[in-house]
Design an enzyme around this catalytic site. Structure first.
Site, short mmCIF file in Angstrom:
data_model
loop_
_atom_site.label_atom_id
_atom_site.label_comp_id
_atom_site.label_asym_id
_atom_site.label_seq_id
_atom_site.Cartn_x
_atom_site.Cartn_y
_atom_site.Cartn_z
N ASP A 1 7.53 4.74 -3.92
CA ASP A 1 7.24 5.01 -2.51
C ASP A 1 8.50 5.47 -1.78
OD1 ASP A 1 4.63 4.21 -2.98
OD2 ASP A 1 5.07 2.11 -2.50
N GLY B 1 0.51 4.34 0.82
CA GLY B 1 0.55 5.20 2.00
C GLY B 1 1.41 4.60 3.09
N ASN C 1 3.63 2.20 2.83
CA ASN C 1 5.03 2.09 2.38
C ASN C 1 5.76 3.41 2.56
OD1 ASN C 1 4.42 -0.50 1.48
ND2 ASN C 1 4.27 0.06 -0.69
N GLY D 1 12.18 6.82 -14.09
CA GLY D 1 12.83 5.52 -14.00
C GLY D 1 14.34 5.66 -13.97
N ALA E 1 15.65 1.07 -3.41
CA ALA E 1 14.46 0.23 -3.18
C ALA E 1 14.32 -0.86 -4.23
CB ALA E 1 13.21 1.10 -3.15
N ASP F 1 13.65 -5.71 -8.25
CA ASP F 1 12.18 -5.53 -8.21
C ASP F 1 11.90 -4.04 -8.07
OD1 ASP F 1 9.48 -5.48 -7.64
OD2 ASP F 1 9.57 -6.85 -5.94
N ASN G 1 5.02 9.83 -12.18
CA ASN G 1 5.97 9.29 -13.16
C ASN G 1 5.50 9.78 -14.54
OD1 ASN G 1 3.99 7.50 -14.13
ND2 ASN G 1 4.72 5.79 -12.87
N GLU H 1 -4.40 6.15 -3.73
CA GLU H 1 -5.08 4.88 -3.52
C GLU H 1 -6.24 5.06 -2.52
OE1 GLU H 1 -2.01 1.31 -4.64
OE2 GLU H 1 -1.90 2.06 -2.60
N GLY I 1 0.87 -1.18 0.00
CA GLY I 1 0.00 0.00 0.00
C GLY I 1 0.89 1.22 0.00
O1 RIB Z 1 3.77 1.24 -4.77
C1 RIB Z 1 3.73 -0.14 -4.55
C2 RIB Z 1 2.46 -0.53 -3.85
O2 RIB Z 1 1.37 -0.30 -4.71
C3 RIB Z 1 2.39 -1.97 -3.48
O3 RIB Z 1 2.81 -2.16 -2.16
C4 RIB Z 1 0.92 -2.35 -3.70
O4 RIB Z 1 0.29 -2.75 -2.52
C5 RIB Z 1 0.30 -1.12 -4.29
O5 RIB Z 1 -0.42 -0.43 -3.35
#
Ligand code: RIB
Length: 310
Positions: free
Chosen positions: A258, A47, A49, A228, A288, A252, A190, A146, A45
């Site tokens: 985030d 927020g 993160n 990027g 990250a 990854d 982005n 989100e 998520g």
């Molecule tokens: O930005 C990555 C996040 O986006 C992931 O942790 C996923 O849960 C989505 O919310």
């Protein structure tokens, strides 16, 4: 960058999602099934993160969000406790589930994500009002998309009236009301998100500089567009600055945005000028990407400082 006292205080309003992550040899095409190589369940998520990213970088993070009343929520509160994130203003909603994200990661580290928002969708202005005392003393408010427009608008109004910097990460992108955009000090899309916010195709063949200029014309003060591996483009009243990224071994890319946003909010709150703050954020975003999943990849202060070379 030398660390300062007191720690920057940052309120993060946004989502918590459990991430169900699968690594696949390549993304499926519509109607196709592709067998994956590995699977993991972990916290996510944008927020949450970003709040954890702030805390790892030495900021005092308060997270405002909503989860379901389920075992995923129990895991989330335990996580925030371990990470030193103040979750006093996260509420449990018994009428829906904690948010869930399906994350597919290709073998070259790119990701595709779908989210079932659940409780994130129920976050409303009343939840922000209940946390409004938190906004009085913060240096910055950090939001993503989100959650709905209502809590975002309430949060940016309250924080900007209190004199905090408003950093809005428009992920996932949508067009936003003027009442929000006019209060945004730093918008951090982005390249695709920047175009979507203007109602364009995400791949629209426009140069980034003119896209950023159009976003500024909607009322935001500064655009920091992430690009990027190409770094970031900073567009202010004073001109345009391209900031390079850092060369790392990518595992990854999930959560790179985030990490970038958490670091940008911390650096700006410590008084760094936008160019240097963006360089710090680019380093945090790059780091990250060097670990699988989001939370294990969010860097601490020393690691980012070492990469930046300060
Ligand atoms: O930005 C990555 C996040 O986006 C992931 O942790 C996923 O849960 C989505 O919310």
């Amino acid at each position: 960058m030398a660390s300062t006292e007191p720690s920057p205080r940052i309120a993060v309003v946004g989502s918590y999602n459990v991430g169900l992550t699968m690594v696949v040899p390549r993304f499926p095409t519509p109607g196709e099934t592709v067998l994956g190589d590995s699977f993991a369940e972990g916290p996510g998520g944008k927020g949450s993160n970003q709040a954890i990213g702030v805390a790892r970088l030495g900021g005092e993070a308060t997270f405002v969000g909503q989860v379901g009343d389920d075992s995923y929520a129990d895991d989330a509160f335990a996580l925030w406790d371990r990470e030193g994130v103040d979750a006093t203003h996260v509420t449990r909603n018994p009428e829906t589930h904690t948010g869930v994200g399906f994350v597919i990661v290709s073998e070259d580290g790119e990701n595709e994500i779908t989210v079932a928002p659940g409780a994130n969708d129920a976050l409303d202005a009343a939840a922000i009002d209940a946390a409004s005392s938190e906004f009085a003393g913060v240096d910055a408010l950090l939001c993503q998309l989100e959650v709905g427009d209502e809590p975002i608008e309430a949060a940016v109004r309250t924080a900007s009236a209190a004199g905090a910097d408003v950093v809005l990460n428009p992920a996932p992108a949508r067009e936003l009301p003027a009442a929000v955009l006019e209060r945004v000090d730093y918008l951090t899309p982005n390249q695709n998100e920047a175009r979507l916010m203007l109602g364009l195709d995400p791949d629209a063949d426009r140069d980034d500089e003119s896209v950023a200029a159009d976003l500024r014309a909607l009322g935001v003060d500064t655009v920091v567009m992430t690009r990027g591996a190409a770094g970031a483009l900073v567009v202010t009243d004073g001109g345009i600055e391209a900031v390079d990224s850092f060369d790392v071994d990518v595992v990854d890319t999930t959560g790179a945005g985030d990490s970038f946003n958490a670091a940008l909010a911390v650096a700006l709150s410590e008084g760094l000028p936008i160019g240097r703050a963006t360089r710090f954020a680019c380093a945090a975003g790059a780091l990250a990407t060097t670990a699988a999943e989001v939370i294990p990849g969010l860097p601490d202060r020393e690691t980012v400082a070492a990469l930046v070379g300060e």
